[in-house]
Scaffold this motif. Sequence first.
Motif, PDB file in Angstrom:
ATOM      1  N   ILE A  40      20.259  -0.236 -20.377  1.00 40.07           N
ATOM      2  CA  ILE A  40      20.406  -1.575 -19.806  1.00 40.07           C
ATOM      3  C   ILE A  40      20.904  -2.551 -20.868  1.00 40.07           C
ATOM      4  O   ILE A  40      20.386  -2.577 -21.994  1.00 40.07           O
ATOM      5  N   ILE A  41      21.888  -3.342 -20.517  1.00 39.82           N
ATOM      6  CA  ILE A  41      22.310  -4.464 -21.360  1.00 39.82           C
ATOM      7  C   ILE A  41      21.460  -5.667 -20.921  1.00 39.82           C
ATOM      8  O   ILE A  41      21.478  -6.068 -19.751  1.00 39.82           O
ATOM      9  N   ILE A  42      20.703  -6.211 -21.876  1.00 34.98           N
ATOM     10  CA  ILE A  42      19.676  -7.203 -21.570  1.00 34.98           C
ATOM     11  C   ILE A  42      20.078  -8.583 -22.092  1.00 34.98           C
ATOM     12  O   ILE A  42      20.488  -8.739 -23.247  1.00 34.98           O
ATOM     13  N   GLY A  46      15.305 -18.014 -22.440  1.00 27.92           N
ATOM     14  CA  GLY A  46      14.004 -18.395 -22.970  1.00 27.92           C
ATOM     15  C   GLY A  46      13.185 -17.140 -23.240  1.00 27.92           C
ATOM     16  O   GLY A  46      13.617 -16.241 -23.959  1.00 27.92           O
ATOM     17  N   ASP A  47      12.002 -17.080 -22.650  1.00 27.03           N
ATOM     18  CA  ASP A  47      11.151 -15.901 -22.813  1.00 27.03           C
ATOM     19  C   ASP A  47      11.429 -14.834 -21.747  1.00 27.03           C
ATOM     20  O   ASP A  47      10.885 -13.729 -21.801  1.00 27.03           O
ATOM     21  N   GLU A  48      12.263 -15.187 -20.802  1.00 30.18           N
ATOM     22  CA  GLU A  48      12.532 -14.256 -19.704  1.00 30.18           C
ATOM     23  C   GLU A  48      13.743 -13.372 -20.054  1.00 30.18           C
ATOM     24  O   GLU A  48      14.739 -13.856 -20.590  1.00 30.18           O
ATOM     25  N   ILE A  49      13.625 -12.109 -19.751  1.00 27.12           N
ATOM     26  CA  ILE A  49      14.746 -11.186 -19.951  1.00 27.12           C
ATOM     27  C   ILE A  49      15.262 -10.747 -18.583  1.00 27.12           C
ATOM     28  O   ILE A  49      14.510 -10.695 -17.601  1.00 27.12           O
ATOM     29  N   PHE A  50      16.549 -10.432 -18.537  1.00 28.18           N
ATOM     30  CA  PHE A  50      17.153 -10.018 -17.272  1.00 28.18           C
ATOM     31  C   PHE A  50      18.271  -9.017 -17.566  1.00 28.18           C
ATOM     32  O   PHE A  50      18.901  -9.064 -18.635  1.00 28.18           O
ATOM     33  N   GLN A  79      26.583 -10.762 -29.426  1.00 28.67           N
ATOM     34  CA  GLN A  79      25.418 -10.453 -30.236  1.00 28.67           C
ATOM     35  C   GLN A  79      24.125 -10.981 -29.640  1.00 28.67           C
ATOM     36  O   GLN A  79      23.030 -10.592 -30.055  1.00 28.67           O
ATOM     37  N   ARG A  80      24.219 -11.862 -28.644  1.00 34.42           N
ATOM     38  CA  ARG A  80      22.998 -12.383 -28.015  1.00 34.42           C
ATOM     39  C   ARG A  80      22.390 -11.370 -27.042  1.00 34.42           C
ATOM     40  O   ARG A  80      21.246 -11.523 -26.629  1.00 34.42           O
ATOM     41  N   LEU A  81      23.146 -10.343 -26.679  1.00 33.12           N
ATOM     42  CA  LEU A  81      22.657  -9.329 -25.744  1.00 33.12           C
ATOM     43  C   LEU A  81      21.999  -8.179 -26.501  1.00 33.12           C
ATOM     44  O   LEU A  81      22.414  -7.838 -27.616  1.00 33.12           O
ATOM     45  N   ASN A  82      21.001  -7.603 -25.874  1.00 31.88           N
ATOM     46  CA  ASN A  82      20.302  -6.445 -26.440  1.00 31.88           C
ATOM     47  C   ASN A  82      20.504  -5.225 -25.553  1.00 31.88           C
ATOM     48  O   ASN A  82      20.985  -5.324 -24.409  1.00 31.88           O
ATOM     49  N   ILE A  83      20.109  -4.097 -26.107  1.00 33.68           N
ATOM     50  CA  ILE A  83      20.201  -2.835 -25.366  1.00 33.68           C
ATOM     51  C   ILE A  83      18.787  -2.316 -25.134  1.00 33.68           C
ATOM     52  O   ILE A  83      17.985  -2.214 -26.068  1.00 33.68           O
ATOM     53  N   GLY A  90       6.915   7.805 -16.890  1.00 39.89           N
ATOM     54  CA  GLY A  90       5.839   7.537 -17.827  1.00 39.89           C
ATOM     55  C   GLY A  90       5.968   6.278 -18.653  1.00 39.89           C
ATOM     56  O   GLY A  90       5.477   5.220 -18.268  1.00 39.89           O
ATOM     57  N   ALA A  91       6.629   6.381 -19.778  1.00 37.74           N
ATOM     58  CA  ALA A  91       6.602   5.333 -20.800  1.00 37.74           C
ATOM     59  C   ALA A  91       7.363   4.088 -20.350  1.00 37.74           C
ATOM     60  O   ALA A  91       8.197   4.107 -19.443  1.00 37.74           O
ATOM     61  N   GLU A  92       7.048   2.974 -21.032  1.00 30.65           N
ATOM     62  CA  GLU A  92       7.726   1.726 -20.755  1.00 30.65           C
ATOM     63  C   GLU A  92       9.080   1.683 -21.463  1.00 30.65           C
ATOM     64  O   GLU A  92       9.360   2.484 -22.354  1.00 30.65           O
ATOM     65  N   ALA A  93       9.889   0.702 -21.071  1.00 28.74           N
ATOM     66  CA  ALA A  93      11.204   0.546 -21.679  1.00 28.74           C
ATOM     67  C   ALA A  93      11.080   0.130 -23.142  1.00 28.74           C
ATOM     68  O   ALA A  93      10.125  -0.540 -23.536  1.00 28.74           O
ATOM     69  N   VAL A  94      12.038   0.572 -23.941  1.00 26.82           N
ATOM     70  CA  VAL A  94      12.084   0.199 -25.349  1.00 26.82           C
ATOM     71  C   VAL A  94      13.499  -0.275 -25.674  1.00 26.82           C
ATOM     72  O   VAL A  94      14.453  -0.004 -24.936  1.00 26.82           O
ATOM     73  N   TYR A  95      13.618  -0.984 -26.791  1.00 24.66           N
ATOM     74  CA  TYR A  95      14.931  -1.411 -27.247  1.00 24.66           C
ATOM     75  C   TYR A  95      15.614  -0.284 -28.019  1.00 24.66           C
ATOM     76  O   TYR A  95      14.961   0.658 -28.500  1.00 24.66           O
ATOM     77  N   ALA A  96      16.924  -0.396 -28.141  1.00 26.79           N
ATOM     78  CA  ALA A  96      17.703   0.589 -28.887  1.00 26.79           C
ATOM     79  C   ALA A  96      18.771  -0.131 -29.695  1.00 26.79           C
ATOM     80  O   ALA A  96      19.195  -1.249 -29.340  1.00 26.79           O
ATOM     81  N   ARG A  97      19.195   0.499 -30.767  1.00 27.18           N
ATOM     82  CA  ARG A  97      20.284  -0.055 -31.582  1.00 27.18           C
ATOM     83  C   ARG A  97      21.446   0.921 -31.576  1.00 27.18           C
ATOM     84  O   ARG A  97      21.266   2.133 -31.371  1.00 27.18           O
ATOM     85  N   ILE A  98      22.624   0.410 -31.792  1.00 26.16           N
ATOM     86  CA  ILE A  98      23.821   1.258 -31.794  1.00 26.16           C
ATOM     87  C   ILE A  98      23.960   1.933 -33.158  1.00 26.16           C
ATOM     88  O   ILE A  98      23.961   1.277 -34.194  1.00 26.16           O
TER      89      ILE A  98
END
Length: 529
Positions: A40-42, A46-50, A79-83, A90-98
């Motif tokens: 997902i590209i996130i 503010g504090d909300e992610i989409f 650069q403001r977007l995350n992956i 099972g597990a919850e979502a986590v961030y990733a780096r390229i």
Amino acid sequence: MHRIAALLVLWFAALALSPAPAAADQADIEAAARGVVRVIIIGKDGDEIFPVSHGTGFAVGGARVVTNAHVVQEAIDDQRLNIGVVPAEGAEAVYARIVSVSPRNDLALLELTEPLGLPPLTISGNPAQSGAVTAVGYPLNVDRAQGLGQSDIFRAQPPVTATGFLSGRRPSREFDTILHTAPIARGNSGGPLLDDCGRVIGVNSFGTESAGSDAEFFFAISTRELLPFLRANDVQPRLNSLPCRSLADLEEEEIARAEAQARAEADRAEREAEALAQQTAETRRTITYEVMESRTNGMALSLLLLIVALGAGGVAAFGHIQRDMRLRAIGGAAALVAVVGSLIAWVSRPAFAEIDERVEQTLREGAEEEGPTGAIAAPEATTSGATSLSCVLDTDRSRVVGDPEDDIAIEWSGDGCINGRTQYGFTSGRWTRVFVPANEAAVSVNRFDPDAGELVMERYLLDLAAMRQARTARGQFVAPECGADQQASIKLADDQAAIMDAIPQRPNERLVYRCGPAMEQAPQGAGEG
């Protein structure tokens, strides 16, 4: 009219008798799907992610995930977007780096910021050129049809599978692709294209635009592009170049092999029986001739001595008439000796009953001189009392899904201990050990037959619920250490039965190793865990 009806009957009969196309093993596809993730590209407000957009990826080892370059292109440009990466269960979502991006062939490698324990997918080292394939991923149109909201996309969900067929290799201008008909849509990009054994043969990338009734085709980046990309980024993928075979086919071959072996053993036993009967007949014929000759010689000698006795008796009688005491004594003594010798020659001639005894003795002595047929020297034991064995994978009898060792070395002791650290359970004349790892979604069942020199390893690739059940069953007992007595080995086998009840009847992978005296050092195995 009758001719048309007959042709229709023949046509339907041919359809009924024609072999059905091979279908993917659903258990293998499900096992591979557990290593597929939503990428997902996130964005943040503010504090909300989409979610901005999403695609698909799959695990290739460690915390590394492969996807398409165009899936993460927005995060590269902004650069403001995350992956984010969401696992299938099972597990919850986590961030990733390229880690690396290759726009030329539309590949990208990600590294998770937190490990999820994803099972790495196996890549086919010799992909099929035709046949059925399965595309696995997260198509956006399915999410919309189910009415999933933004928050739902961040929850673990199983990917969607779609089947089709290979349509050949069609290299684009810049990179090598394969053409197929397994439907994919937006969101499937970066997901794996699998063969019937759940092995990756390509990375789904894009499809054709269908105009009206035109057939749709889809493109996947071939392993010719994927493997060099992974290796260039220090990823050693799980690679399997063996043919894809079903367990049903394998078991049919085992039955045919066992029947052929039984027929061969029956033929060999029949030939040996015929050879023994022929040898017995020849031996009996020879011994019969010898006995008959000995009897004839004995009878002839007895008759000759009897004639001598009569002649000597005549001399004695003549001496008596002539009152020649010396001549009478000599004749009488000679007659007595001849009569005794005649009796001995008659009595000592061999009886017919000796023929059977001598035949049996001759055959037994011949068998002792030849020794056991096909005897194999027993392997030498080590100083610890264990036997060093080298086990070689029998690919003809194995169903290989992952990337196993072709050769392993084990140290086997008669009390059921392997490599001096793993005690096996004993039941129904077989040694068995069930392994339930804490960090892998697979249960392994190893069986060893020391008499046949056969080690069988079966792996069951399980979902989260089944693994929890297996781990719970494993936690109910403590396996004995090496050197346990027979009662402890029997109890271990009983304890392991609870784990066997928690796994499917058929494994995903079956490895058959033929074990013999160790000739050289091979990687240690069969006793880990």
